[in-house]
Design a protein around this motif. Structure first.
Motif, PDB file in Angstrom:
ATOM      1  N   VAL A 125      17.130 -66.772  23.508  1.00  0.00           N
ATOM      2  CA  VAL A 125      18.591 -66.619  22.854  1.00  0.00           C
ATOM      3  C   VAL A 125      18.519 -65.498  21.840  1.00  0.00           C
ATOM      4  CG1 VAL A 125      20.497 -67.609  21.668  1.00  0.00           C
ATOM      5  CG2 VAL A 125      19.170 -68.977  23.481  1.00  0.00           C
ATOM      6  N   ARG A 126      19.381 -64.580  22.102  1.00  0.00           N
ATOM      7  CA  ARG A 126      19.531 -63.522  20.947  1.00  0.00           C
ATOM      8  C   ARG A 126      20.758 -63.821  19.950  1.00  0.00           C
ATOM      9  NH1 ARG A 126      16.255 -59.131  19.602  1.00  0.00           N
ATOM     10  NH2 ARG A 126      17.496 -57.418  18.995  1.00  0.00           N
ATOM     11  N   LEU A 127      20.437 -63.764  18.711  1.00  0.00           N
ATOM     12  CA  LEU A 127      21.288 -64.108  17.779  1.00  0.00           C
ATOM     13  C   LEU A 127      21.759 -62.700  16.900  1.00  0.00           C
ATOM     14  CD1 LEU A 127      20.349 -67.437  16.178  1.00  0.00           C
ATOM     15  CD2 LEU A 127      21.862 -67.279  18.203  1.00  0.00           C
ATOM     16  N   LYS A 128      22.968 -62.616  16.399  1.00  0.00           N
ATOM     17  CA  LYS A 128      23.354 -61.548  15.624  1.00  0.00           C
ATOM     18  C   LYS A 128      24.252 -61.886  14.725  1.00  0.00           C
ATOM     19  CE  LYS A 128      24.210 -56.581  16.240  1.00  0.00           C
ATOM     20  NZ  LYS A 128      24.621 -55.634  17.045  1.00  0.00           N
ATOM     21  N   ALA A 177      15.957 -63.372   8.768  1.00  0.00           N
ATOM     22  CA  ALA A 177      17.379 -63.560   8.489  1.00  0.00           C
ATOM     23  C   ALA A 177      17.584 -63.704   6.962  1.00  0.00           C
ATOM     24  CB  ALA A 177      17.530 -65.176   8.900  1.00  0.00           C
ATOM     25  N   GLU A 178      16.522 -63.374   6.165  1.00  0.00           N
ATOM     26  CA  GLU A 178      16.654 -62.996   4.651  1.00  0.00           C
ATOM     27  C   GLU A 178      16.862 -64.597   4.039  1.00  0.00           C
ATOM     28  OE1 GLU A 178      19.124 -59.986   3.707  1.00  0.00           O
ATOM     29  OE2 GLU A 178      17.846 -58.454   4.641  1.00  0.00           O
ATOM     30  N   LEU A 179      16.175 -65.715   4.528  1.00  0.00           N
ATOM     31  CA  LEU A 179      16.424 -66.947   3.923  1.00  0.00           C
ATOM     32  C   LEU A 179      14.862 -67.434   3.477  1.00  0.00           C
ATOM     33  CD1 LEU A 179      18.083 -68.915   7.051  1.00  0.00           C
ATOM     34  CD2 LEU A 179      18.970 -68.055   4.517  1.00  0.00           C
ATOM     35  N   THR A 180      14.965 -67.968   2.588  1.00  0.00           N
ATOM     36  CA  THR A 180      13.911 -68.790   1.837  1.00  0.00           C
ATOM     37  C   THR A 180      13.676 -70.084   2.681  1.00  0.00           C
ATOM     38  OG1 THR A 180      14.933 -69.988   0.350  1.00  0.00           O
ATOM     39  CG2 THR A 180      14.110 -67.668  -0.476  1.00  0.00           C
ATOM     40  N   VAL A 181      12.384 -70.726   2.457  1.00  0.00           N
ATOM     41  CA  VAL A 181      12.314 -71.864   3.062  1.00  0.00           C
ATOM     42  C   VAL A 181      13.230 -73.209   2.424  1.00  0.00           C
ATOM     43  CG1 VAL A 181      10.443 -73.882   3.395  1.00  0.00           C
ATOM     44  CG2 VAL A 181       9.917 -71.366   3.569  1.00  0.00           C
ATOM     45  N   ASP A 182      13.545 -72.982   1.350  1.00  0.00           N
ATOM     46  CA  ASP A 182      14.411 -73.991   0.585  1.00  0.00           C
ATOM     47  C   ASP A 182      15.801 -73.839   1.491  1.00  0.00           C
ATOM     48  OD1 ASP A 182      12.692 -75.210  -1.065  1.00  0.00           O
ATOM     49  OD2 ASP A 182      12.934 -73.517  -2.642  1.00  0.00           O
ATOM     50  N   GLU A 183      16.346 -72.353   1.341  1.00  0.00           N
ATOM     51  CA  GLU A 183      17.710 -72.313   1.885  1.00  0.00           C
ATOM     52  C   GLU A 183      17.738 -72.922   3.516  1.00  0.00           C
ATOM     53  OE1 GLU A 183      18.827 -68.372  -0.680  1.00  0.00           O
ATOM     54  OE2 GLU A 183      17.697 -68.205   1.424  1.00  0.00           O
ATOM     55  N   THR A 216      16.982 -74.471  15.087  1.00  0.00           N
ATOM     56  CA  THR A 216      16.911 -73.136  14.445  1.00  0.00           C
ATOM     57  C   THR A 216      18.338 -72.585  14.500  1.00  0.00           C
ATOM     58  OG1 THR A 216      14.532 -73.083  14.454  1.00  0.00           O
ATOM     59  CG2 THR A 216      15.612 -71.106  13.723  1.00  0.00           C
ATOM     60  N   ILE A 217      18.657 -72.306  15.922  1.00  0.00           N
ATOM     61  CA  ILE A 217      19.758 -71.685  16.267  1.00  0.00           C
ATOM     62  C   ILE A 217      21.032 -72.366  15.609  1.00  0.00           C
ATOM     63  CG2 ILE A 217      21.462 -71.270  18.019  1.00  0.00           C
ATOM     64  CD1 ILE A 217      18.871 -71.077  19.982  1.00  0.00           C
ATOM     65  N   ASN A 218      20.933 -73.642  15.688  1.00  0.00           N
ATOM     66  CA  ASN A 218      22.095 -74.511  14.839  1.00  0.00           C
ATOM     67  C   ASN A 218      22.167 -74.175  13.356  1.00  0.00           C
ATOM     68  OD1 ASN A 218      22.934 -75.497  17.294  1.00  0.00           O
ATOM     69  ND2 ASN A 218      21.784 -77.610  16.858  1.00  0.00           N
ATOM     70  N   ALA A 219      21.098 -74.094  12.848  1.00  0.00           N
ATOM     71  CA  ALA A 219      21.088 -73.739  11.407  1.00  0.00           C
ATOM     72  C   ALA A 219      21.505 -72.369  10.995  1.00  0.00           C
ATOM     73  CB  ALA A 219      19.451 -73.974  10.852  1.00  0.00           C
ATOM     74  N   LEU A 220      20.984 -71.218  11.781  1.00  0.00           N
ATOM     75  CA  LEU A 220      21.542 -70.029  11.498  1.00  0.00           C
ATOM     76  C   LEU A 220      22.996 -69.911  12.029  1.00  0.00           C
ATOM     77  CD1 LEU A 220      18.440 -68.055  12.957  1.00  0.00           C
ATOM     78  CD2 LEU A 220      18.881 -68.604  10.634  1.00  0.00           C
ATOM     79  N   GLY A 221      23.497 -70.505  12.791  1.00  0.00           N
ATOM     80  CA  GLY A 221      24.996 -70.588  13.190  1.00  0.00           C
ATOM     81  C   GLY A 221      25.809 -70.765  12.184  1.00  0.00           C
ATOM     82  N   LYS A 222      25.243 -71.729  11.153  1.00  0.00           N
ATOM     83  CA  LYS A 222      26.124 -72.184   9.880  1.00  0.00           C
ATOM     84  C   LYS A 222      26.180 -71.056   8.997  1.00  0.00           C
ATOM     85  CE  LYS A 222      24.400 -77.025  10.096  1.00  0.00           C
ATOM     86  NZ  LYS A 222      23.512 -77.827   9.449  1.00  0.00           N
ATOM     87  N   LEU A 243       6.154 -67.856  13.950  1.00  0.00           N
ATOM     88  CA  LEU A 243       7.345 -67.360  14.488  1.00  0.00           C
ATOM     89  C   LEU A 243       8.539 -67.642  13.599  1.00  0.00           C
ATOM     90  CD1 LEU A 243       9.170 -66.079  16.762  1.00  0.00           C
ATOM     91  CD2 LEU A 243       8.836 -68.098  17.890  1.00  0.00           C
ATOM     92  N   LEU A 244       8.344 -69.026  12.979  1.00  0.00           N
ATOM     93  CA  LEU A 244       9.622 -69.552  12.264  1.00  0.00           C
ATOM     94  C   LEU A 244       9.505 -68.956  10.986  1.00  0.00           C
ATOM     95  CD1 LEU A 244      11.848 -71.404  11.553  1.00  0.00           C
ATOM     96  CD2 LEU A 244       9.996 -72.945  10.873  1.00  0.00           C
TER      97      LEU A 244
END
Length: 74
Positions: A31-34, A63-69, A12-18, A55-56
């Motif tokens: 881990v706290r992401l911003k 993160a304002e993401l859809t499941v598809d995104e 999840t962290i790797n995906a959000l980093g993109k 939680l997911l």
């Protein structure tokens, strides 16, 4: 709507980093992401365990993401 994937905290962290989330703090197993627009998300990293579905969903909503995104980012 597609089903939520089964993912670990690190995936999840790797995906959000993109999409621009950066690690600002790590304390213990969390881990706290911003993001640049001020959105902050805390993600647990427990070895060998996947994130719970609830939680997911909360992380994706924050993160304002859809499941598809999210699936595309994996």
């Amino acid at each position: 709507m597609p089903k939520l994937p089964t993912v670990t905290g690190q995936q999840t962290i790797n995906a959000l980093g993109k999409i621009g989330f950066e690690t600002i703090r790590k304390k213990g197993s969390h881990v706290r992401l911003k993001h640049g627009d001020g959105v902050a998300i805390t993600i647990p990293i427990h070895r060998g365990k996947n994130l719970g579905k609830g939680l997911l969903r909360k992380i994706l909503r924050d993160a304002e993401l859809t499941v598809d995104e999210f699936i595309e980012l994996l």
